[in-house]
Design a protein around this motif. Sequence first.
Motif, PDB file in Angstrom:
ATOM      1  N   GLN A 438      36.907  28.077  46.656  1.00  0.00           N
ATOM      2  CA  GLN A 438      37.743  27.908  47.838  1.00  0.00           C
ATOM      3  C   GLN A 438      38.247  26.479  47.884  1.00  0.00           C
ATOM      4  O   GLN A 438      37.481  25.539  48.113  1.00  0.00           O
ATOM      5  CB  GLN A 438      36.953  28.231  49.102  1.00  0.00           C
ATOM      6  N   ARG A 439      39.541  26.278  47.626  1.00  0.00           N
ATOM      7  CA  ARG A 439      40.104  24.935  47.595  1.00  0.00           C
ATOM      8  C   ARG A 439      40.354  24.379  48.984  1.00  0.00           C
ATOM      9  O   ARG A 439      40.212  23.184  49.233  1.00  0.00           O
ATOM     10  CB  ARG A 439      41.411  24.956  46.801  1.00  0.00           C
ATOM     11  N   SER A 440      40.758  25.235  49.888  1.00  0.00           N
ATOM     12  CA  SER A 440      40.998  24.843  51.271  1.00  0.00           C
ATOM     13  C   SER A 440      40.837  26.084  52.130  1.00  0.00           C
ATOM     14  O   SER A 440      40.494  27.158  51.633  1.00  0.00           O
ATOM     15  CB  SER A 440      42.405  24.244  51.440  1.00  0.00           C
ATOM     16  N   ARG A 442      43.064  27.845  53.333  1.00  0.00           N
ATOM     17  CA  ARG A 442      44.098  28.840  53.052  1.00  0.00           C
ATOM     18  C   ARG A 442      44.237  29.187  51.576  1.00  0.00           C
ATOM     19  O   ARG A 442      44.872  30.193  51.246  1.00  0.00           O
ATOM     20  CB  ARG A 442      45.448  28.340  53.575  1.00  0.00           C
ATOM     21  N   THR A 443      43.696  28.375  50.678  1.00  0.00           N
ATOM     22  CA  THR A 443      43.919  28.604  49.252  1.00  0.00           C
ATOM     23  C   THR A 443      42.598  28.782  48.507  1.00  0.00           C
ATOM     24  O   THR A 443      41.564  28.218  48.883  1.00  0.00           O
ATOM     25  CB  THR A 443      44.692  27.435  48.611  1.00  0.00           C
ATOM     26  N   PHE A 493      45.725  32.547  41.619  1.00  0.00           N
ATOM     27  CA  PHE A 493      45.846  31.562  42.686  1.00  0.00           C
ATOM     28  C   PHE A 493      46.244  32.311  43.945  1.00  0.00           C
ATOM     29  O   PHE A 493      47.264  33.017  43.964  1.00  0.00           O
ATOM     30  CB  PHE A 493      46.886  30.494  42.348  1.00  0.00           C
ATOM     31  N   ARG A 495      46.877  32.364  48.207  1.00  0.00           N
ATOM     32  CA  ARG A 495      47.177  31.608  49.423  1.00  0.00           C
ATOM     33  C   ARG A 495      47.303  32.603  50.571  1.00  0.00           C
ATOM     34  O   ARG A 495      48.125  33.531  50.506  1.00  0.00           O
ATOM     35  CB  ARG A 495      48.475  30.800  49.277  1.00  0.00           C
ATOM     36  N   ASP A 496      46.474  32.446  51.570  1.00  0.00           N
ATOM     37  CA  ASP A 496      46.430  33.370  52.706  1.00  0.00           C
ATOM     38  C   ASP A 496      46.191  34.802  52.247  1.00  0.00           C
ATOM     39  O   ASP A 496      46.744  35.752  52.811  1.00  0.00           O
ATOM     40  CB  ASP A 496      47.714  33.285  53.529  1.00  0.00           C
ATOM     41  N   ARG A 499      48.380  36.916  46.320  1.00  0.00           N
ATOM     42  CA  ARG A 499      48.322  36.422  44.939  1.00  0.00           C
ATOM     43  C   ARG A 499      49.669  35.821  44.539  1.00  0.00           C
ATOM     44  O   ARG A 499      50.594  36.533  44.173  1.00  0.00           O
ATOM     45  CB  ARG A 499      47.933  37.560  43.994  1.00  0.00           C
ATOM     46  N   TRP A 500      49.742  34.525  44.573  1.00  0.00           N
ATOM     47  CA  TRP A 500      50.981  33.847  44.204  1.00  0.00           C
ATOM     48  C   TRP A 500      51.140  33.800  42.686  1.00  0.00           C
ATOM     49  O   TRP A 500      52.236  34.012  42.170  1.00  0.00           O
ATOM     50  CB  TRP A 500      51.002  32.429  44.779  1.00  0.00           C
ATOM     51  N   GLU A 586      40.690  39.372  48.107  1.00  0.00           N
ATOM     52  CA  GLU A 586      40.230  38.348  47.181  1.00  0.00           C
ATOM     53  C   GLU A 586      39.335  39.067  46.189  1.00  0.00           C
ATOM     54  O   GLU A 586      38.646  40.010  46.543  1.00  0.00           O
ATOM     55  CB  GLU A 586      39.431  37.257  47.905  1.00  0.00           C
TER      56      GLU A 586
END
Length: 587
Positions: A438-440, A442-443, A493, A495-496, A499-500, A586
């Motif tokens: 978990q980077r942040s 949201r990401t 990767f 975000r919210d 999958r970007w 996720e």
Amino acid sequence: MGIRASIGLATLGSLFAADVESAAAQTHVEFSLLSVEAVVPLPAFGSWRPGTASSGPSSRTTDPDPILVPAPSAVNPALLTGWSFTAGRAAAASVKPVGGPGLRTVAAEGDGSSGSGPDVGPVVQEEVWTDAWGQEKNFGLAVVEAYLGNFLPWVFNEVVPGRAQLKISQISPRSWLNNIEHGWEWDDNAFQVNHFAHPFQGNIYFNAARSNGYGYWTSILFATAGSYHWECCGETHFMSVNDWYNTAIGGAAVGEMLYRTSSMVLDNTATGSERAWREIGAFLMNPTRGFTRLVTGNASRVYANPEHPSDRIPNRLENQLSFGVRKATSERRAGEIEVDDGGEAHSFFDLQLISGSLLDLDRQKPFDFFTLATQVNLRQEKGLGKLQIRGNLWHKNLSETDNSVSKLVLVQDFDYENNEAFEFGGQGASLMYLKRTQRSERTAFVWNAAATWMIMGGVNSEFALLADVAGIRERLREYDFGTGLGARVGFQFLRDGYRWIDGSYRIQHLYTLNGSNFNGRDSQHLVQMLRLRAAFPLGFKRFGAGAEYEVFVRDSFFESDQFGKIEQRVPRWQIFFTWNPTRNVEN
């Protein structure tokens, strides 16, 4: 003084009962062959009168003059359920279920005392094991449904023009014995027959057991036995080892996927038109299970849904539909010879389903996490271009911190890719290491690495038409059967929850078991697949857009004086729009 006898016969949800009753001590004998229960009197019996019986706990009443109602297993409309014996003393009191799906106790009230006044206290009990959907194990019905899974293809071979001319349906005890004595061979069926149709046939055997109260592993035994019965006794072809394996193991992957997806549609608490449409939808997705629910009465019975989310609708779920344009080209080279197979752009749509989360698995139950990826190509001869299934079989937590989780997972792999440029697929397993960071808020970043084993696979080959195939030849095969080890890595990767960026690389070795290794010559293939995908959500809800690049590379090595190696390279690209009913996934 008297007795009670209750006889029930149910077919597709219809139940008829007769009841004879008087007050006396009695011996309770229950046996279920046609869903029959009888209470045999010790003294003389009274008079008959018509009655009704309940099909489930939710419909039981407190009628002052109740009918002795057997547990749901005894009121099972399936014609074969086994039989049981229970002895005790009972009074004319209602039978009340205790508990729900799972281990269920059915008790009648009575204290065994003589004289007037109501009896109290349990005197008759039976414990009935059910699966998460309240379905008891029903071996007889499972066998009947598995047999129907072989009878229908036999009818197809018997009556369909073209198939009937082959006379492979002209079976007899003599052909059965001949097949068994001859042993296993390899066949020359089309790629889509061996790697798509046979697994779907195996799904019938698998779900015959799965929908009748059996778990994943036992259901594989049904698929294996059903496939063997077809190979030895369903046609005059020699028994095909590739069919046996693809049907049994591929049938388990397809079957469990269909069982899980149909569970997402079903709702045991629904009534009226909503219930009808849900049952119809689940029937279309999984006909074997739908048939079982009709026969057992569960299609109309109102009762509780499974307690664990993974048994119906998992806590994490993504269902993504894509539509766009794709183009593939194919180039092959053998020595100094180069061939450009060309390729045209065409439209497509695909479905990606992610059910559950590998990182949140809380029990050792196969396919609590699974993924499904399909692609349908429009305006191409081979419409279904891809079917890929991944499902967990076992897992172990390795480490967990506030922002990082790692896990080891054993995965069942089902691969099917069939297009104008190449054919690749098979049944296998992989041991995967998975880590999420978990980077942040949201990401997040997820990556995995796996060692793979394709137990039996297939890949297109220029010399497969020379394969050694015994018995009736239907066609010249264009692919080799093989087995081998490999590896794959992947990353995402997010975000919210969206999958970007998504990428993967796979390398798979296949040693030829049958095909290009004709006349004792060895052949082997090395397959590499690279995929890069980028997508982003649009301004309005649930919609997105993206692009994807893939490349398929095959290096085939032949023990030949003329062609020692053939190389094939198939780059593919596509642009698309997406629609996500959910985005909370996720890995």
